[in-house]
Design a protein around this motif. Structure first.
Motif, PDB file in Angstrom:
ATOM      1  N   VAL A 208       2.124 -14.088   0.885  1.00 25.44           N
ATOM      2  CA  VAL A 208       1.473 -14.476   2.136  1.00 25.44           C
ATOM      3  C   VAL A 208       0.021 -13.990   2.061  1.00 25.44           C
ATOM      4  O   VAL A 208      -0.219 -12.804   1.830  1.00 25.44           O
ATOM      5  CB  VAL A 208       2.160 -13.852   3.362  1.00 25.44           C
ATOM      6  N   PRO A 209      -0.962 -14.868   2.231  1.00 22.64           N
ATOM      7  CA  PRO A 209      -2.364 -14.440   2.148  1.00 22.64           C
ATOM      8  C   PRO A 209      -2.796 -13.643   3.370  1.00 22.64           C
ATOM      9  O   PRO A 209      -2.085 -13.584   4.379  1.00 22.64           O
ATOM     10  CB  PRO A 209      -3.124 -15.766   2.064  1.00 22.64           C
ATOM     11  N   ASP A 210      -3.964 -13.009   3.246  1.00 26.19           N
ATOM     12  CA  ASP A 210      -4.622 -12.323   4.365  1.00 26.19           C
ATOM     13  C   ASP A 210      -3.865 -11.099   4.853  1.00 26.19           C
ATOM     14  O   ASP A 210      -3.846 -10.792   6.055  1.00 26.19           O
ATOM     15  CB  ASP A 210      -4.857 -13.292   5.536  1.00 26.19           C
ATOM     16  N   ALA A 211      -3.262 -10.356   3.936  1.00 26.61           N
ATOM     17  CA  ALA A 211      -2.613  -9.094   4.312  1.00 26.61           C
ATOM     18  C   ALA A 211      -3.669  -8.084   4.761  1.00 26.61           C
ATOM     19  O   ALA A 211      -4.836  -8.174   4.363  1.00 26.61           O
ATOM     20  CB  ALA A 211      -1.815  -8.539   3.134  1.00 26.61           C
ATOM     21  N   PRO A 212      -3.303  -7.114   5.582  1.00 25.39           N
ATOM     22  CA  PRO A 212      -4.274  -6.146   6.119  1.00 25.39           C
ATOM     23  C   PRO A 212      -5.038  -5.399   5.028  1.00 25.39           C
ATOM     24  O   PRO A 212      -4.461  -4.992   4.021  1.00 25.39           O
ATOM     25  CB  PRO A 212      -3.391  -5.183   6.920  1.00 25.39           C
ATOM     26  N   GLU A 213      -6.337  -5.233   5.236  1.00 24.64           N
ATOM     27  CA  GLU A 213      -7.209  -4.514   4.307  1.00 24.64           C
ATOM     28  C   GLU A 213      -7.034  -3.010   4.510  1.00 24.64           C
ATOM     29  O   GLU A 213      -7.071  -2.507   5.631  1.00 24.64           O
ATOM     30  CB  GLU A 213      -8.665  -4.904   4.536  1.00 24.64           C
ATOM     31  N   ARG A 214      -6.868  -2.264   3.389  1.00 23.59           N
ATOM     32  CA  ARG A 214      -6.643  -0.813   3.468  1.00 23.59           C
ATOM     33  C   ARG A 214      -7.674  -0.003   2.700  1.00 23.59           C
ATOM     34  O   ARG A 214      -7.514   1.214   2.552  1.00 23.59           O
ATOM     35  CB  ARG A 214      -5.245  -0.471   2.938  1.00 23.59           C
ATOM     36  N   GLY A 215      -8.740  -0.631   2.191  1.00 27.39           N
ATOM     37  CA  GLY A 215      -9.779   0.113   1.489  1.00 27.39           C
ATOM     38  C   GLY A 215      -9.413   0.397   0.044  1.00 27.39           C
ATOM     39  O   GLY A 215      -8.475  -0.164  -0.509  1.00 27.39           O
ATOM     40  N   ALA A 216     -10.171   1.284  -0.582  1.00 30.68           N
ATOM     41  CA  ALA A 216      -9.933   1.622  -1.984  1.00 30.68           C
ATOM     42  C   ALA A 216      -8.768   2.582  -2.147  1.00 30.68           C
ATOM     43  O   ALA A 216      -8.073   2.565  -3.174  1.00 30.68           O
ATOM     44  CB  ALA A 216     -11.190   2.240  -2.600  1.00 30.68           C
ATOM     45  N   ARG A 217      -8.558   3.418  -1.147  1.00 32.95           N
ATOM     46  CA  ARG A 217      -7.449   4.377  -1.180  1.00 32.95           C
ATOM     47  C   ARG A 217      -6.755   4.335   0.171  1.00 32.95           C
ATOM     48  O   ARG A 217      -7.361   4.669   1.187  1.00 32.95           O
ATOM     49  CB  ARG A 217      -7.962   5.791  -1.481  1.00 32.95           C
ATOM     50  N   GLY A 218      -5.524   3.913   0.160  1.00 37.28           N
ATOM     51  CA  GLY A 218      -4.840   3.779   1.433  1.00 37.28           C
ATOM     52  C   GLY A 218      -3.347   3.599   1.260  1.00 37.28           C
ATOM     53  O   GLY A 218      -2.823   3.499   0.143  1.00 37.28           O
ATOM     54  N   THR A 219      -2.664   3.553   2.387  1.00 38.38           N
ATOM     55  CA  THR A 219      -1.218   3.374   2.431  1.00 38.38           C
ATOM     56  C   THR A 219      -0.905   1.959   2.898  1.00 38.38           C
ATOM     57  O   THR A 219      -1.490   1.478   3.869  1.00 38.38           O
ATOM     58  CB  THR A 219      -0.576   4.389   3.388  1.00 38.38           C
ATOM     59  N   ILE A 220      -0.002   1.318   2.223  1.00 43.26           N
ATOM     60  CA  ILE A 220       0.399  -0.025   2.612  1.00 43.26           C
ATOM     61  C   ILE A 220       1.123   0.045   3.959  1.00 43.26           C
ATOM     62  O   ILE A 220       1.780   1.049   4.256  1.00 43.26           O
ATOM     63  CB  ILE A 220       1.304  -0.636   1.519  1.00 43.26           C
ATOM     64  N   PRO A 221       1.017  -0.958   4.815  1.00 38.19           N
ATOM     65  CA  PRO A 221       1.756  -0.928   6.078  1.00 38.19           C
ATOM     66  C   PRO A 221       3.253  -0.783   5.833  1.00 38.19           C
ATOM     67  O   PRO A 221       3.833  -1.503   5.012  1.00 38.19           O
ATOM     68  CB  PRO A 221       1.424  -2.292   6.701  1.00 38.19           C
ATOM     69  N   MET A 222       3.855   0.163   6.526  1.00 39.38           N
ATOM     70  CA  MET A 222       5.298   0.365   6.398  1.00 39.38           C
ATOM     71  C   MET A 222       5.854   1.010   7.659  1.00 39.38           C
ATOM     72  O   MET A 222       5.113   1.578   8.461  1.00 39.38           O
ATOM     73  CB  MET A 222       5.627   1.219   5.167  1.00 39.38           C
ATOM     74  N   ARG A 223       7.157   0.935   7.827  1.00 40.85           N
ATOM     75  CA  ARG A 223       7.820   1.541   8.967  1.00 40.85           C
ATOM     76  C   ARG A 223       7.872   3.053   8.818  1.00 40.85           C
ATOM     77  O   ARG A 223       7.808   3.584   7.700  1.00 40.85           O
ATOM     78  CB  ARG A 223       9.238   0.974   9.102  1.00 40.85           C
ATOM     79  N   ASP A 224       7.995   3.747   9.957  1.00 38.46           N
ATOM     80  CA  ASP A 224       8.044   5.208   9.917  1.00 38.46           C
ATOM     81  C   ASP A 224       9.225   5.709   9.102  1.00 38.46           C
ATOM     82  O   ASP A 224       9.144   6.768   8.470  1.00 38.46           O
ATOM     83  CB  ASP A 224       8.124   5.778  11.341  1.00 38.46           C
ATOM     84  N   ASP A 225      10.324   4.963   9.116  1.00 34.26           N
ATOM     85  CA  ASP A 225      11.524   5.385   8.400  1.00 34.26           C
ATOM     86  C   ASP A 225      11.766   4.560   7.140  1.00 34.26           C
ATOM     87  O   ASP A 225      12.897   4.381   6.709  1.00 34.26           O
ATOM     88  CB  ASP A 225      12.750   5.307   9.318  1.00 34.26           C
ATOM     89  N   GLU A 226      10.677   4.055   6.537  1.00 37.23           N
ATOM     90  CA  GLU A 226      10.799   3.182   5.369  1.00 37.23           C
ATOM     91  C   GLU A 226      11.571   3.864   4.244  1.00 37.23           C
ATOM     92  O   GLU A 226      11.266   4.990   3.860  1.00 37.23           O
ATOM     93  CB  GLU A 226       9.420   2.768   4.867  1.00 37.23           C
TER      94      GLU A 226
END
Length: 291
Positions: free
Chosen positions: A118-136
């Motif tokens: 899926v295109p256009d996923a959220p931008e997280r910079g050069a160092r970041g955490t991918i979007p995930m659930r708190d209990d992933e």
């Protein structure tokens, strides 16, 4: 452990539902590139005739009966009704198309895109955490690397798009009960071409088996498993787009992936840490666009 899909949600994460989502996504993203009217008639004629001749040879060699022919027609109709053409083509054909399309490359080897990008996923910079659930669920994974050109020069501002299944083997936007952008993110390399991504290790999973593709798998006595993998698209101005999947050592299906997409150079080497997490270093070399 991640929030597990309940029985009803699992039923909805079916071949038909996934197929419909994949078909809709294809129409949105790929149809402009698939216009047969833009392909010379001579090439369409050559390709169509050779595909048909291969089928004729199979029919003659194996003395295909009318019962088998009608079973094939029923199955082809079912693939369409289930919306599983993207799944079928991505699992059983794309790896050959990908090999041909990238055989000239000097940089990283690629792999198939599959039906769940899926295109256009959220931008997280050069160092970041991918979007995930708190209990992933899944083992925490910190992945670092550098993007360079074939001459070794660092590619600042290169884009690394990452998406993968969760610890239950499901993809956001293709299974119910999962946040829209879960385990989907875009990262942009720093001035020296480096990136660092915090995510979790995905699980192996079976492709949907309750639809027509599953009927083929059952009838042929195959298995439906894909090894655990991370999907990536890596791009930079003036360079060819790299699409790849990265795999984990020791997975029992690295050698018999249903999609035939595993390559030795795409297997990671994660190092387990004292806190139970894993770290891995893996970078990319992109080929400049010729001409």
């Amino acid at each position: 452990m991640s929030t597990t899909l309940n029985e009803t949600e699992t039923e909805k994460a079916s071949a038909a539902a996934s197929g419909a989502s994949a078909t809709e996504r294809f129409h949105a993203d790929k149809s402009p590139y698939a216009a047969v009217k833009d392909v010379p008639a001579e090439r369409v004629d050559t390709l169509a005739r050779e595909v048909l001749e291969a089928i004729y040879t199979t029919v003659r060699t194996h003395k295909v009966t009318y019962d088998e022919f009608n079973a094939l027609k029923a199955w082809l109709i079912g693939v369409g009704e289930d919306g599983e053409w993207p799944l079928f083509l991505d699992v059983w054909l794309e790896h050959v198309v990908e090999d041909v399309a990238t055989e000239h490359r000097e940089g990283n080897k690629g792999s198939i895109e599959g039906p769940y990008y899926v295109p256009d996923a959220p931008e997280r910079g050069a160092r970041g955490t991918i979007p995930m659930r708190d209990d992933e669920g899944g083992t925490p994974l910190v992945w670092s690397g550098q993007v360079t050109s074939c001459d070794g020069s660092a590619l600042s501002g290169a884009k690394v798009e990452l998406w993968h299944a969760d610890d239950d083997g499901f993809y956001s936007q293709f299974a119910p009960g999962i946040p829209e952008w879960n385990l989907r993110g875009s990262f942009t390399t720093d001035a020296d071409g480096y990136f660092e991504i915090t995510t979790v290790q995905p699980a192996p999973y079976q492709i949907p088996t309750d639809g027509s593709c599953g009927k083929l798998i059952a009838a042929a006595g195959w298995h439906a498993w894909r090894p655990a993998h991370l999907h990536v698209k890596v791009s930079a101005p003036g360079h060819e787009l790299l699409t790849a999947q990265l795999y984990f050592p020791g997975d029992e299906h690295n050698d018999d992936d249903i999609a035939s997409a595993v390559k030795p150079e795409l297997i990671l080497d994660p190092q387990q840490q004292a806190d139970g997490s894993a770290k891995v270093t893996y970078g990319f070399v992109l080929d400049p666009v010729k001409g």
